[in-house]
Design a protein around this motif. Structure first.
Motif, mmCIF file in Angstrom:
data_model
loop_
_atom_site.group_PDB
_atom_site.id
_atom_site.type_symbol
_atom_site.label_atom_id
_atom_site.label_comp_id
_atom_site.label_asym_id
_atom_site.label_seq_id
_atom_site.Cartn_x
_atom_site.Cartn_y
_atom_site.Cartn_z
ATOM 1 N N THR A 32 26.974 -14.105 -14.373
ATOM 2 C CA THR A 32 25.809 -13.566 -15.058
ATOM 3 C C THR A 32 26.176 -12.386 -15.942
ATOM 4 O O THR A 32 25.639 -12.232 -17.030
ATOM 5 C CB THR A 32 24.729 -13.147 -14.046
ATOM 6 N N PRO A 43 18.625 -13.453 -11.811
ATOM 7 C CA PRO A 43 18.484 -14.534 -10.839
ATOM 8 C C PRO A 43 18.717 -15.875 -11.539
ATOM 9 O O PRO A 43 18.536 -15.996 -12.754
ATOM 10 C CB PRO A 43 17.024 -14.391 -10.374
ATOM 11 N N THR A 44 19.111 -16.882 -10.793
ATOM 12 C CA THR A 44 19.407 -18.181 -11.399
ATOM 13 C C THR A 44 18.268 -19.182 -11.252
ATOM 14 O O THR A 44 18.289 -20.217 -11.912
ATOM 15 C CB THR A 44 20.677 -18.790 -10.788
ATOM 16 N N CYS A 218 11.828 -15.772 -7.538
ATOM 17 C CA CYS A 218 13.114 -15.953 -8.194
ATOM 18 C C CYS A 218 14.213 -15.610 -7.202
ATOM 19 O O CYS A 218 13.987 -14.870 -6.243
ATOM 20 C CB CYS A 218 13.232 -15.125 -9.477
ATOM 21 N N GLY A 219 15.390 -16.177 -7.422
ATOM 22 C CA GLY A 219 16.470 -15.938 -6.472
ATOM 23 C C GLY A 219 17.734 -16.655 -6.878
ATOM 24 O O GLY A 219 17.939 -17.016 -8.037
ATOM 25 N N TRP A 220 18.559 -16.914 -5.873
ATOM 26 C CA TRP A 220 19.888 -17.457 -6.075
ATOM 27 C C TRP A 220 20.001 -18.835 -5.428
ATOM 28 O O TRP A 220 19.201 -19.190 -4.568
ATOM 29 C CB TRP A 220 20.930 -16.514 -5.468
ATOM 30 N N PRO A 226 15.633 -14.310 -1.586
ATOM 31 C CA PRO A 226 14.959 -14.173 -2.889
ATOM 32 C C PRO A 226 15.293 -12.833 -3.534
ATOM 33 O O PRO A 226 15.490 -11.829 -2.862
ATOM 34 C CB PRO A 226 13.475 -14.259 -2.513
ATOM 35 N N SER A 227 15.340 -12.843 -4.846
ATOM 36 C CA SER A 227 15.637 -11.621 -5.578
ATOM 37 C C SER A 227 14.441 -10.674 -5.537
ATOM 38 O O SER A 227 13.285 -11.099 -5.609
ATOM 39 C CB SER A 227 15.970 -11.956 -7.036
ATOM 40 N N SER A 229 13.781 -8.798 -7.907
ATOM 41 C CA SER A 229 13.356 -8.626 -9.292
ATOM 42 C C SER A 229 12.011 -9.245 -9.583
ATOM 43 O O SER A 229 11.401 -8.953 -10.618
ATOM 44 C CB SER A 229 14.410 -9.221 -10.241
#
Length: 235
Positions: A32, A43-44, A218-220, A226-227, A229
């Motif tokens: 990233t 996050p992806t 959102c997360g990975w 989870p993120s 963000s």
């Protein structure tokens, strides 16, 4: 057993697993940071809801949108491949004429033209430089303070079939939000808002205005937490 023989213990396994996880985390962060010029990693995976109305006419052509204004309700997902700067997107929504335009004297729901759309983008390009979102994304009120955009070609269905307006259509997807001010007792979400804007050909049905929604998660990948963000941060 000789002292030089390998002895497997739970501690050995824990150390090995910790090493693998550390490599994965470093790999994700490195990918990233590589495309964003050293900025904090995105996050992806993003997902959320969309809820909005269509306009009564296509601002590009001035033609009336038959059955409008429509209500739009649905959910969406966005996955980023930061290493390649690519993204995939999908959404499922229901649409029907708003009750404010219901011509039936008895407000018959059957007269609202309810139908479904599935939307997919597989060739999305990530625009993550600091000012990209300002050039590509709509203005929000209150104003967004940061974010990123994805552009690509959308393929849309109507009740599961190819729609009358045809495919594909250019789209711009924006993930926007706020930033911290450092003032105690204030709150913000870094990635809070979603917009989807269609170009031709789908604009004749959905309109050219951004379709608004909310980021719910959102997360990975691989089951990571989870993120933060996409969650409320209190200063």
């Amino acid at each position: 057993m000789k002292s030089t023989d390998l002895v497997r213990t739970p501690l050995n396994k824990a150390v090995l697993l910790s090493g693998i996880l550390a490599l994965l985390v470093v790999g994700i962060g490195g990918q990233t940071r590589a495309w964003a010029g050293g900025s904090p990693p995105l996050p992806t995976h993003f997902s959320g809801l969309l809820n909005d109305y269509t306009p009564t006419s296509d601002s590009n052509t001035g033609k009336a949108i038959s059955g409008s204004p429509y209500e739009m309700h649905g959910r969406w997902t966005l996955d980023l491949n930061a290493r390649r700067g690519k993204a995939t997107f999908s959404a499922e929504m229901t649409m029907e004429t708003s009750e404010v335009a219901n011509a039936s004297t008895v407000f018959d729901p059957a007269s609202l033209g309810a139908h479904t759309h599935h939307i997919v983008v597989t060739d999305g390009i990530i625009h993550g430089l600091p000012t990209d979102w300002q050039m590509l994304c709509p203005t929000l009120k209150p104003a967004a303070l940061g974010g990123f955009a994805v552009t690509g070609s959308a393929y849309v269905t109507g009740n599961g079939s190819n729609p009358p307006f045809g495919n594909p259509s250019n789209v711009t997807i924006c993930i926007l939000g706020g930033t911290g001010t450092g003032v105690p007792g204030t709150a913000y979400v870094e990635y809070s808002n979603f917009t989807l804007t269609f170009g031709e050909k789908a604009a004749g049905h959905f309109g050219t205005q951004p379709i608004h929604g909310v980021v719910t998660r959102c997360g990975w990948p691989w089951g990571f937490e989870p993120s933060q963000s996409c969650r409320v941060k209190v200063q």
